[in-house]
Design an enzyme around this catalytic site. Structure first.
Site, PDB file in Angstrom:
ATOM      1  N   ASP A  61       0.857  -1.189   0.000  1.00 53.17           N
ATOM      2  CA  ASP A  61       0.000   0.000   0.000  1.00 53.17           C
ATOM      3  C   ASP A  61       0.899   1.247   0.000  1.00 53.17           C
ATOM      4  OD1 ASP A  61      -3.224   0.479   1.057  1.00 53.17           O
ATOM      5  OD2 ASP A  61      -1.836   2.179   0.992  1.00 53.17           O
ATOM      6  N   GLN A 106     -14.323   2.468   1.356  1.00 54.62           N
ATOM      7  CA  GLN A 106     -13.641   2.117   0.102  1.00 54.62           C
ATOM      8  C   GLN A 106     -13.278   3.384  -0.670  1.00 54.62           C
ATOM      9  OE1 GLN A 106     -15.870  -0.457  -2.559  1.00 54.62           O
ATOM     10  NE2 GLN A 106     -14.026  -1.045  -3.683  1.00 54.62           N
ATOM     11  N   HIS A 130     -10.376  -5.386  -3.506  1.00 59.21           N
ATOM     12  CA  HIS A 130      -9.063  -5.683  -2.920  1.00 59.21           C
ATOM     13  C   HIS A 130      -9.191  -6.055  -1.468  1.00 59.21           C
ATOM     14  CE1 HIS A 130      -9.897  -1.380  -2.551  1.00 59.21           C
ATOM     15  NE2 HIS A 130      -9.255  -1.431  -1.403  1.00 59.21           N
ATOM     16  N   HIS A 147      -7.059  -5.962   2.196  1.00 57.52           N
ATOM     17  CA  HIS A 147      -5.959  -5.349   2.936  1.00 57.52           C
ATOM     18  C   HIS A 147      -5.368  -6.371   3.904  1.00 57.52           C
ATOM     19  CE1 HIS A 147      -7.065  -1.008   2.183  1.00 57.52           C
ATOM     20  NE2 HIS A 147      -8.254  -1.548   1.988  1.00 57.52           N
TER      21      HIS A 147
END
Ligand code: AMP
Length: 148
Positions: free
Chosen positions: A37, A101, A107, A109
């Site tokens: 990230d 979001q 996705h 995390h």
């Protein structure tokens, strides 16, 4: 963005999948891509995404793609925990802007948690590129070792 929004092929993760935008890649196969990230909430914050599924969220992703993603989430969570030795780890997934979001390509995390350290603000503070590069190298070594 609502839960029923149309998939936008220009979203940043779609650009990363196409190779039109960079990422600190940790893992890739035909179906799944994982990378650090860029605005981590903790040290080691990683994202795992399906490559072939034009899905905004968990409601519209096909279950086969989702199963492949979660399998990689488990492999990478094991490698991240082995390497970074956090005290806990969160696996999270948000659907729709009101749920937090911000990128509308499905996705997951992986967020390592360290005792006494709070969580950084979501998608807010860009990490130092040198730190991300070092972390990427560390995790790539660990992932390679864990795959034997
Ligand atoms: P979410 O808010 O659940 O949609 O998560 C999107 C995540 O993508 C956030 O944690 C952001 O920090 C992260 N992010 C946004 N742009 C990038 C990028 N170019 N590369 C890596 N991570 C990103």
């Amino acid at each position: 963005m609502s839960l029923t929004a149309t998939y936008d092929a220009q979203n940043i993760f779609a650009q990363i999948i196409r190779g039109d935008a960079p990422c600190y890649k940790l893992y890739e196969d035909d179906d799944v891509l994982a990378f650090l990230d860029l605005f981590p909430q903790s040290f080691g914050h990683t994202l795992v995404i399906p490559k072939r599924s034009a899905a905004c969220n968990i409601l519209d992703v096909d279950s086969e793609a989702l199963c492949k993603v979660i399998g990689v989430v488990q492999q990478l969570t094991r490698a991240i925990v082995a390497e970074l030795e956090p005290d806990g780890v969160q696996v999270a997934q948000f659907n729709g802007a009101p749920a937090g979001q911000t990128v509308f390509h499905l996705h997951m995390h992986i967020v390592p948690r360290y005792t006494g350290q709070g969580l950084g603000v979501h998608a807010a503070q860009k990490a130092d590129p040198a730190e991300l590069e070092q972390l990427q190298a560390r995790l790539l070594r660990r992932i390679a070792a864990s795959r034997g």
